[in-house]
Design a protein around this motif. Sequence first.
Motif, PDB file in Angstrom:
ATOM      1  N   GLY A   1       0.611  -1.437  -0.141  1.00  0.00           N
ATOM      2  CA  GLY A   1       0.010   0.270   0.332  1.00  0.00           C
ATOM      3  C   GLY A   1       0.454   1.403  -0.327  1.00  0.00           C
ATOM      4  O   GLY A   1       0.765   1.852  -0.347  1.00  0.00           O
ATOM      5  N   ILE A   2       1.947   1.199   0.689  1.00  0.00           N
ATOM      6  CA  ILE A   2       2.480   2.625   0.929  1.00  0.00           C
ATOM      7  C   ILE A   2       3.658   2.722  -0.596  1.00  0.00           C
ATOM      8  O   ILE A   2       3.785   3.706  -1.011  1.00  0.00           O
TER       9      ILE A   2
ATOM     10  N   ILE B   1       2.411   1.655  -3.186  1.00  0.00           N
ATOM     11  CA  ILE B   1       1.458   2.182  -4.413  1.00  0.00           C
ATOM     12  C   ILE B   1       1.411   3.338  -4.568  1.00  0.00           C
ATOM     13  O   ILE B   1       0.505   4.786  -5.612  1.00  0.00           O
ATOM     14  N   LEU B   2       1.098   4.059  -3.225  1.00  0.00           N
ATOM     15  CA  LEU B   2       0.724   5.205  -2.598  1.00  0.00           C
ATOM     16  C   LEU B   2       1.690   6.172  -3.367  1.00  0.00           C
ATOM     17  O   LEU B   2       1.347   7.370  -4.171  1.00  0.00           O
ATOM     18  N   ALA B   3       2.603   5.264  -3.282  1.00  0.00           N
ATOM     19  CA  ALA B   3       4.597   6.213  -3.649  1.00  0.00           C
ATOM     20  C   ALA B   3       4.140   6.804  -5.073  1.00  0.00           C
ATOM     21  O   ALA B   3       4.294   7.853  -5.774  1.00  0.00           O
TER      22      ALA B   3
ATOM     23  N   LEU C   1       1.571   5.892  -7.279  1.00  0.00           N
ATOM     24  CA  LEU C   1       0.509   6.873  -8.078  1.00  0.00           C
ATOM     25  C   LEU C   1       1.204   8.689  -7.563  1.00  0.00           C
ATOM     26  O   LEU C   1       0.846   9.652  -8.378  1.00  0.00           O
ATOM     27  N   ILE C   2       1.396   9.634  -6.017  1.00  0.00           N
ATOM     28  CA  ILE C   2       2.326  10.218  -6.332  1.00  0.00           C
ATOM     29  C   ILE C   2       3.158  10.708  -7.608  1.00  0.00           C
ATOM     30  O   ILE C   2       3.116  11.490  -8.328  1.00  0.00           O
TER      31      ILE C   2
ATOM     32  N   ARG D   1      10.101  -0.751   1.848  1.00  0.00           N
ATOM     33  CA  ARG D   1       9.628  -0.416   0.810  1.00  0.00           C
ATOM     34  C   ARG D   1      10.120   1.530   0.973  1.00  0.00           C
ATOM     35  O   ARG D   1      10.421   2.166   0.301  1.00  0.00           O
TER      36      ARG D   1
ATOM     37  N   ALA E   1       6.977  12.520  -2.852  1.00  0.00           N
ATOM     38  CA  ALA E   1       6.246  11.190  -2.452  1.00  0.00           C
ATOM     39  C   ALA E   1       7.138  10.456  -1.275  1.00  0.00           C
ATOM     40  O   ALA E   1       6.295   9.238  -0.647  1.00  0.00           O
TER      41      ALA E   1
ATOM     42  N   VAL F   1       5.326  11.733   1.638  1.00  0.00           N
ATOM     43  CA  VAL F   1       4.041  11.546   1.982  1.00  0.00           C
ATOM     44  C   VAL F   1       4.367   9.840   2.651  1.00  0.00           C
ATOM     45  O   VAL F   1       4.123   9.791   3.295  1.00  0.00           O
ATOM     46  N   ALA F   2       5.018   9.537   1.311  1.00  0.00           N
ATOM     47  CA  ALA F   2       5.263   8.169   2.397  1.00  0.00           C
ATOM     48  C   ALA F   2       5.557   7.358   3.789  1.00  0.00           C
ATOM     49  O   ALA F   2       5.241   6.762   4.478  1.00  0.00           O
TER      50      ALA F   2
ATOM     51  N   ALA G   1       2.982   8.335   5.657  1.00  0.00           N
ATOM     52  CA  ALA G   1       2.299   7.317   5.744  1.00  0.00           C
ATOM     53  C   ALA G   1       1.672   6.309   6.607  1.00  0.00           C
ATOM     54  O   ALA G   1       0.891   5.485   6.932  1.00  0.00           O
TER      55      ALA G   1
END
Length: 485
Positions: free
Chosen positions: A181-182, A184-186, A188-189, A424, A471, A474-475, A478
């Motif tokens: 999840g971490i 994928i979030l990074a 996408l950014i 990650r 990113a 943000v990671a 999160a």
Amino acid sequence: MIGLLGVVLALGLLIFLAYRGVSVLLLAPLCALLAALFAGAPLLGLYTQVFMGSAGSFIISFFPLFLLGAIFGRLMDDSGSAKAIAQGLVAQLGGGQAILAVVLACAILTYGGVSLFVVAFAIYPIAASLFRDQNIPKRLIPATIALGAFTFTMTALPGTPAIQNAIPMPFFGTSPFAAPGIGILAALIMFGAGQWWLMRRAAAARALGEGYGVHPDALPTADKAMRECAAGQGYDVTDLVCEKAATPSRPLPPFWLAVLPIVVVIVANLLFSTFVIPSWDVAFLAEPQFGAVGLPSVLGVWSIILALTLAILVLIATNWARLVSLTRSLDDGANASVLPIFNTASLVGFGAVVAALPAFEIVRVGVLGLGGENPLVSLAIAVNILAGITGSASGGMSIALSTLGSTYLEMATAAGIAPEVLHRITAIATGGLDSLPHNGAVVTLLAICGLTHRQSYGDLAMVAVVFPIGALVVAIVAATLFGAF
């Protein structure tokens, strides 16, 4: 203080001379011994017992991944699969989505494990044709390729067989799918911000009446810097360019068949790491002759080895008639794997020597003090800075983990942070400062496109340096708030 000066001087010489084209195979041991000389340490002892020991351990651990990855990339190129994927995406997205089509083509190929150098050579002619037809400035091509090949697929997306995703596994006992999840979030950014920037820049150029520009559309003749950078990664650019020009056109595989080997890599990697290998009886690993380790120490590497092997077999079986000379493709792929791993291993040896010096304790305390109570901040800064210094994502990561990996694991355990989060964040942190102007991949990409740093590096820096660092921030936030997910 003299010892610390030696470490700083050694790092400075490493980055300066590497930028000037001197081989890392020579630089890393010489710079390591220079740092040792300032510290008054035994030179031969550090070279044979520390430098070579660490470099050899890295090769032992990761050579199969470099070997299989290089072979896979070469077969994807020689079979026409890489070109078929690019052309298929263009057909699906339509002619008006040149930037998105190029980014996605690069992303699919690199996510499946194809070398970014192979991707750059395969995609550039297609990108040049698309950008010329749509009157998009050619100066945006390097940034477009970099967004798809240098960023989210290399560092953030879980499951990729990229070495940046593999190196943390034995240090933290994780799998290629750590903290998905971490990642994928990074990803996408990076993708969203990079795509927004490139579309904005293309629109601004269109409003000013700037077109493609006057450029030779053929692959450029390799100059000295281009040859040196590519040779440092196991490629001879001149040979590749001439070979591409001399290779007769042949029917490409259909899109679905071209994508199939990449799907096999990702799905097989997941199945092997999650279901198949954990079900095996591996009690023998506890014996001294097998390293006296547990399954987590080898799970990730084993799963990638099996996944790449299976994908190579599928690629050969489905493209037998398209591979003009299978033996040559295998040989070229195998040869292309040697220099990259030896370069990275030399940087690992350099890091091990520096870590063995008394002055490193000053560096260690300073780095670990960054970020306060959150070891993720310290880890991210250390990896990113070292990646920038060495001009190599894998090199910076290797030095950071070989010197401080066990310390960060202890700190994370004490703070209740899962090893998967460390994995990650480490992988994501390799992207950013690694793409500074002296990076070999950056120099080679610009040379392939026939452009200069002045023409194209500004946009490349936005998508490959600025947005990945954003990113990463943000990671970290999160992961700090929600843990592994």
